[in-house]
Each structure stands twice: as C-alpha cells, then as structure tokens.
Scaffold this motif. Structure first.
Motif, short mmCIF file in Angstrom:
data_model
loop_
_atom_site.label_atom_id
_atom_site.label_comp_id
_atom_site.label_asym_id
_atom_site.label_seq_id
_atom_site.Cartn_x
_atom_site.Cartn_y
_atom_site.Cartn_z
N THR A 303 -12.26 -10.44 28.84
CA THR A 303 -11.40 -9.30 28.60
C THR A 303 -10.91 -9.19 30.01
O THR A 303 -9.85 -8.30 30.21
N THR A 304 -11.20 -9.82 31.10
CA THR A 304 -10.58 -9.94 32.41
C THR A 304 -9.98 -11.14 32.90
O THR A 304 -10.78 -11.76 33.84
N PRO A 305 -9.29 -12.03 32.26
CA PRO A 305 -9.27 -13.48 32.64
C PRO A 305 -8.80 -13.80 34.02
O PRO A 305 -7.50 -13.21 34.28
N ARG A 315 -8.44 -4.29 30.74
CA ARG A 315 -9.01 -4.98 29.97
C ARG A 315 -8.02 -5.77 28.81
O ARG A 315 -7.00 -4.81 28.48
N LYS A 316 -8.22 -6.85 28.71
CA LYS A 316 -7.41 -7.63 27.60
C LYS A 316 -8.10 -8.15 26.39
O LYS A 316 -9.07 -8.04 26.22
N ASP A 317 -7.27 -8.37 25.28
CA ASP A 317 -7.79 -8.78 24.08
C ASP A 317 -8.40 -9.93 24.37
O ASP A 317 -7.82 -10.89 24.94
N PRO A 318 -9.78 -10.22 23.77
CA PRO A 318 -10.57 -11.40 24.29
C PRO A 318 -10.22 -12.47 23.34
O PRO A 318 -10.94 -13.51 23.23
N LYS A 319 -9.43 -12.30 22.31
CA LYS A 319 -9.11 -13.36 21.11
C LYS A 319 -8.92 -14.72 21.44
O LYS A 319 -9.20 -15.67 20.80
#
Length: 796
Positions: A303-305, A315-319
């Motif tokens: 979620t935090t690349p 937080r980002k989409d972990p898809k």
C-alpha cells in the motif's frame, strides 16, 4: 616541555581576546602566546589549531571527516590521539572474540527461546524479547520501530476437496501431523500464502510442472486447455508468486503448490529413507507456506510502494502486488493423491516428471471424472510490525549494518531464527567490547527485521524511511537469513565484498576444526572446505532494499543443504529446534561457523580505515558481464537472418535491396553501441584498479601515524574520508534513481536485480537481458553505457 591540549586551549582563549580587541595583543601575553604559536607550528598543528583559533574551517573537509567543522582544537588533538591508538592496535584481538564467543550452549539457548512457539509477522512479544536481550548484552541504544502495513493472516476456514459430480470424494485435512518427538509441533499455523487472494477456485486439475513461463509455453504448444482449470505445480526454479501470476495470465481459476520429492535430492522416502522424525526424509504432511506477493516488481508494504509506511503516509490500492486468483500450499501427501487422479492413458512430458512413486505426472486426464475445489480464506488488515534496531556509535558516521529477520511462518528454527541466534551472539560480543570502552571506527547497526516473510516488509520500510541517511553514510549491509539449514557454506554478494569475504573465511575454523589459539589462523579454515563460489544477489531476503533500491553494497551468507543432506522442511511446522539439532545441523557447528564469519566480517569492515572493499574485482566482473552479454545481444541478425529476406523471393529486387540496407544499418548501429559498452566497462575496470591502489597507499600510511605531524594526520584523514566516499559512490553509481528498471521502477540498479520471471535468482544487466524487441535492447545498452561511463567521475 611538550605542548599539551590545555596549552592549546589557553592559546585559543588568548587569541579570541586579541581578536575581540581588534587584533591587538595584550603586552603581557605577547611573549607566551608567540612562543606557544611557534611551538604549534613546529609540531605541525598550524592547519589544525591556527585555523580553528581564527574561527575558520578547512574548505576540503569530506562529508564523513571525523571532525565537526566547529570542533575545538582540543577536541581535534584528542581525536587524533584516539584514532592513532586505534589505527595502531592489533585487529586480531577483537576478531578473536567473535571466534571464541559463539559456543554451543549460548547458541542453543537462544535458538530454543526463539522457536518455542509460532511467530508470524507482527509478534510484539518477540520484538520485546530481542530488544531486552540486546540491552542485557550491554548495548545502550536499542529501540523498537513500528510500521503499520497491510498483512493477511490465516483462518481455519480454508478447504480443499475433490468432487465427482455433486459428490465429495475426498477432503484434505489441511494440517501438518503433530509429532510426539518434536515438542511444540501441535501448535499449527493454518495453510496459507502471504498476500494471497481471498476466494474460491474449481475446475479440472492440470499439472503445470514448475509453473514457469517455459512450462506454460509447453502446455500451450501441446494444446492443453488451461482456462478455468485448477493448476497444481511443484515448488522450485522460480518464486511462488510468479507461479501464481502466470497461472492467472493463462486464465486459470486457482493454483495449488507443493514440495515434490525430486527437490530433495537423494534423501527421499522413495529412495528408502525414513521420513522425519524417524529419519532424514521429508515428512509427507509437511507444507511450505510463503508469500505470493509480486516480489520481482517491488517488495515492502504494497500500500506504500517506494515510500515508508509511517503515520500519515498515503495508502494506495495494493492490486499491483496481490494476485487475482486464489492459491493454497498443500502437503506432499495431498499432492501425491491429487496427481494420481491424472494417471491414465497418454505420455507424460519428459521434463515434467517428479519424484513421487505411483504418479505418472500427466499434465491432464481426459477420462477423470474428478473436479478440484478449494477455498482460500484469509483475513486482511493494516497491522503493526516491529523492527528492533541497535546502534553502536563509531568515531565516524558511515554505517556497517547487520540484519536478520525475526518473523517466521511457523517456528522457523533455520529460517530465520538460526540467523536471529547468530545476531544475538554478535550483539553479545559487541556488548562485551563496548563495556570496556571500545568504540568502532565506523558506526554499527544491528537490525532484527519483522515481516520479511511476507515480502521483505520491515527492512524495505526502514530503508525507504532512512534513504537519505543510507545514501550519505551506508557503507555495507551484511545479511544472514538462514544461518544454518545444512553443512554447505553459501555466499551471495556484490563484487565489492568478494575479497574481504574470501579473506575472512581464512580466519574462521571449518566445521570439523576447533578455533585453537586465539588470534591465530585455524588449522583447517572455512576457506579450505568451501568452493569459493560467490553468487549474484537476486531477491528473497532483506538485502534487497539495500542493494537494489539505495545502492549499499550487500552480502547474504549462511549454511545450506545439498542433494545428500537431510530434507530441509522449509517454511514448515517441522523447521523446528528438534529437526535442526537432530538432522539439519547436529551440534550446531554450521550455526557456530556462520556466527563467527558474520562477526569477524563485520568487525573487519567496521575497523579498516579505508573500508575493506575491492573495486578491482567489481571492474573485472563488469568486463566479464559485458563479454558474456556479447554472446546474447542481437549482433549477427543481418542479411540472410532477417525474416523479410527469407521471403524476399516474393518481392522485387528494389524491396530486397531496401530491406538489406536497413538491416546492415541496424547491424552497424548495434555493433557501435556494443563497442561503446565495452569501452565503458573497461573504464570501470581501470577506475577500480586506481581506487584500490590509492586506498592501499592510504591504509599503508596509517601504519606510519606516529611519524606524521598533526597536520599530516588531518590531511590523511581527509584523504581516507574521500576514498571511503568513493567506495560508497561506486555502488550508488550503478543506480538509475529516476527511472529504475522498465516496468518495475522500484528496482534502481541497472547491474543487478531479481529476474522478472524468476523472482529469487539474480539477473545481470536486467534491463538489457529482459528487453524486447531489439530496438528496446539497444536503448537499454545505451542507458547502461552512459551509467558506466560516469563511474568515478564528478557529477556536474
């Protein structure tokens, strides 16, 4: 009478008074001050003290020069004296402590404590245990560092069944057998994959071999229908997350993964060995848990690349990191049963045959009435994880970092807690040294990482948070994940570390030898029993963020099993204290040797004035890599090799001539670019020799420290600081921080990275060897060439 630090301090006050009075000396002080300043000049302190007294600082002080720009003359003299004593001390005394201190009793106690019970990522109690253990060892600066990251935990609601029509014919217990001989084996962790997709899968079963790209290509070529099917594949050859990714790309509904006896070498039940706990073969109920995150795209919290999971982080989409189909690890017993349902007419694919008896290893069955169904039920949430970080402050700010992860899929005796035990032992020795007043030349950091098993999460978040500090000060990172799962030394490293690793193995006793007289070479050393092979770093452990993201030279060491070793129960309930001390490493000789090697290597790298790295070997390796690259680059595809030329008889002469001229130009362009790459590699090799030569001269001059004036000593320290900066910059120089690798920009190194479709294994010049078509290949060649040309040259 000698000039003392107190005399210099008095002169400083006098000089300050004079400056305040407009530069006029007080008549009563003139004589004493003049004599003192004259004496300072005689002993070579003009540059040190007169500059300090006038409130100026030398303009050429390097970033990690040991003196602060505001350091007083007194502090500078005291530090010169301290450094002189350290430079002239016998390094074998401290090295001997790292040989002597790891005993069987101390290692065994620590290993037992870590492996009493399962400890998935996020276990706060075990983090506190490690912190307190290091404080008790005498380390002063120890803290627990928390990050909140996305994790999934297993439940007891997953299932695996075999159906014939609407009838359930078989149900897996999805549980490893408790063993009375292995105390604690009843504390089971349900079968699951880290970062696996919640969901169900059903369909006819298809055997995928190792589920590599070439395996799927073979199945497609043989017209095996994959869409909507459930795959079953053996572990090995590639990272499990890539197996799931490829199954998803081919339209499969889900995939089951298992350990095949073929991966255990000679030590199998099929070859007549008894299974654990009665013998060295794999227990048939064992299962390999593990992560299926897209590790070759980016490790860490999905979620935090690229940035740390600190409070307030977006937080980002972990898809991008989590598969789109469910997966489940299964035991050998279950895999053998399911694979037998594919037995029947037809010939197996030769390379697909594994080691189970009674299994044909057919890819599919056209007559089987059975369908496989499974549910993967896991619990996702943002959860805390806990790194434990200890700092031992050195005279200089540059950093030697030692790391091991603490979390395990179950009890983790080999992976990772043999390494945790080794790190505790290193902490014990460092604590003993610091209690006597020892201060290392470089600062040392010990790191117990959390959530490595999920995707190198704890180390990646810490590196992302401390990127600026590591970029400026990081000298080396020394990783031990599995210190011991067998008797064979395994080393991976960047070439800068090759020489010091080889030299250190000569100081560490072999497994069958004792250390003998402290400070003397062993009768039989690790170097005498080791192949000497050092592999390329890929991924799969905590060196990844250091090496591939920030450019800190790294190594990973440990003892592993081979084809004749007892089967290693990797990520299983049976990777336990009982298994390791009974079969994997009886007497913990390999663990002891790994601990010694790690400690001596760390103290060598921390204590050598110019850090003990070897740029010549790096240059040699770069030249070799480029030469090997020449065998696979499209340098010869011209004229008759071009497909359009082969079809030329359908076209007119003008078209053929036009295509031929175009191909010749491409060929000439490719040859020209490859020639530039060769010359850039030669430049790196020449620079490496020059840097090592200057470093050897500087380290040699340190031996003459008492003969140097204070001014010469300061000049030498500035030179040493500059050389250390050059060694750090060398590894950083291989990074493309702006763009990274195509399609996976988190990975910044253009020299090394995990292979995109292997995951664990390292790739050399990854952006080149994975590029397609040819135009992209040559674009990447040009990009790497530009990087190599600038190695060792000042940045504009």
């Amino acid at each position: 009478m000698p000039v003392t630090a107190e005399d210099v301090a008095m002169a400083a006050h006098q000089y300050a008074d004079e400056k305040a009075q407009g530069g006029h000396e007080h008549p009563e002080r003139k004589s004493a001050t003049s004599k003192l300043l004259h004496a300072l000049k005689l002993i070579g302190l003009t540059a040190v003290c007169l500059t300090a007294l006038s409130g100026l600082a030398p303009a050429s002080i390097a970033p990690n020069f040991p003196f602060d720009r505001t350091s007083s003359c007194t502090a500078r003299i005291a530090e010169l004296e301290t450094l002189g004593a350290k430079f002239l001390s016998n390094p074998t005394v401290n090295e001997a402590l790292f040989i002597e201190n790891p005993t069987f009793d101390s290692l065994n106690r620590s290993l037992f404590d870590y492996t009493r019970r399962p400890h998935l990522a996020g276990n706060h109690e075990l983090a506190k245990y490690t912190r307190d253990r290091w404080l008790d060892a005498g380390l002063q600066d120890v803290e627990i560092v928390r990050y909140d990251v996305l994790l999934n935990y297993p439940t007891n609601r997953s299932s695996l069944t075999l159906w014939a029509g609407k009838q359930i014919e078989w149900t897996s217990k999805l549980k490893e057998d408790p063993l009375p001989e292995d105390e604690g084996s009843e504390q089971d962790v349900p079968f699951f994959h880290g970062y696996s997709k919640n969901g169900s899968a059903s369909g006819k079963l298809v055997y995928l071999n190792y589920a590599r790209r070439e395996d799927f290509d073979m199945l497609v070529e043989l017209q095996v229908d994959l869409k909507g099917k459930v795959g079953i594949a053996r572990y090995g050859k590639s990272f499990r997350g890539i197996k799931v990714e490829l199954a998803e790309k081919h339209g499969m509904s889900g995939i089951l993964l298992y350990d095949d006896p073929s991966e255990d070498g000679e030590i199998t039940v099929e070859n007549g060995y008894e299974a654990y706990p009665n013998g060295p073969a794999r227990n048939p109920s064992a299962v390999q848990r593990g992560s299926v995150q897209a590790l070759s795209l980016a490790p860490g919290d999905p979620t935090t690349p690229g940035y740390a999971s600190i409070p307030g982080a977006e937080r980002k989409d972990p898809k991008h990191a989590i598969p789109g189909i469910p997966s489940l690890p299964i035991s050998g017993n279950d895999a053998q049963f399911l694979l037998r349902t594919l037995n029947g007419p037809g010939e197996p694919i030769p390379d697909f045959v594994g080691g189970f008896s009674g299994v044909d290893y057919n890819a599919e069955s056209l007559t089987s009435p059975f369908e496989v169904r499974f549910d993967n039920v896991v619990d996702y949430d943002i959860r805390p994880i806990y790194n434990v970080i200890a700092r031992v402050r050195g005279h200089w700010d540059d950093l030697v970092v030692l790391g091991n992860h603490r979390d395990a899929w179950v009890r983790g005796a080999s992976d990772p807690n043999s390494g945790s035990t080794a790190l505790d032992s290193v902490a014990d020795t460092l604590g003993s040294l610091t209690s006597t007043g020892f201060v290392p030349l470089r600062s040392i950091i010990l790191a117990s990482w959390d959530a490595e098993e999920y995707g190198l999460v704890g180390s990646t978040e810490w590196v992302e948070e401390h990127a600026d500090e590591l970029n400026e000060k990081g000298a080396v990172y020394l990783n031990v994940d599995v210190a011991s799962s067998g008797q064979q030394l395994r080393v991976s490293a960047t070439p800068l570390l090759f020489s010091v690793i080889h030299n250190t193995t000569k100081l560490v006793p072999a497994l069958e030898d004792e250390h003998g007289v402290p400070g003397t070479a062993p009768k039989i050393s690790l170097a005498d029993t080791w192949s000497g092979k050092i592999s390329t770093l890929g991924s799969g452990s905590d060196y990844t963020a250091f090496q591939d993201f920030i450019g800190v030279s790294s190594t990973d060491i440990g003892f592993t099993s081979n084809r004749t070793s007892p089967a290693y129960h990797y990520h299983s309930q049976y990777d336990s204290h009982h298994w390791l001390t009974t079969f994997g490493d009886p007497g913990l000789k390999a663990l002891q040797a790994a601990t010694r090697l790690w400690g001596v290597l760390a103290i060598k790298l921390a204590e050598t004035p110019v850090v003990a790295l070897n740029a010549t070997l790096y240059g040699t390796e770069i030249v070799r890599y480029v030469k090997e690259l020449g065998h696979i680059l499209p340098l010869e595809h011209v004229d008759g090799d071009d497909k359009s030329q082969k079809k030329g008889h359908h076209k007119g002469k003008k078209d053929k001539d036009k295509n031929g001229d175009k191909d010749k130009k491409k060929h000439k362009h490719g040859r020209k670019l490859y020639g530039k790459l060769e010359r850039a590699a030669s430049h790196v090799a020449e620079y490496g020799v020059d840097l090592d030569t200057r470093a050897a001269v500087a380290n040699g001059r340190v031996k003459d420290w008492p003969k140097l004036s204070a001014g010469e000593q300061e000049a030498l320290l500035r030179e040493i600081a500059g050389l250390n900066e050059e060694y750090r910059a060398l590894e950083r120089g291989f990074l493309d921080k702006k763009h990274g690798l195509p399609g996976r920009s988190w990975y910044k190194s253009l020299i090394y990275a995990p292979g995109r479709w292997t995951g664990y294994a390292g790739a050399v010049f990854p952006s080149i060897v994975e590029a397609s078509p040819a135009d992209e290949v040559w674009h990447e060649v040009a990009r790497v060439t530009k990087l190599l040309k600038h190695i060792g040259r000042p940045k504009n």
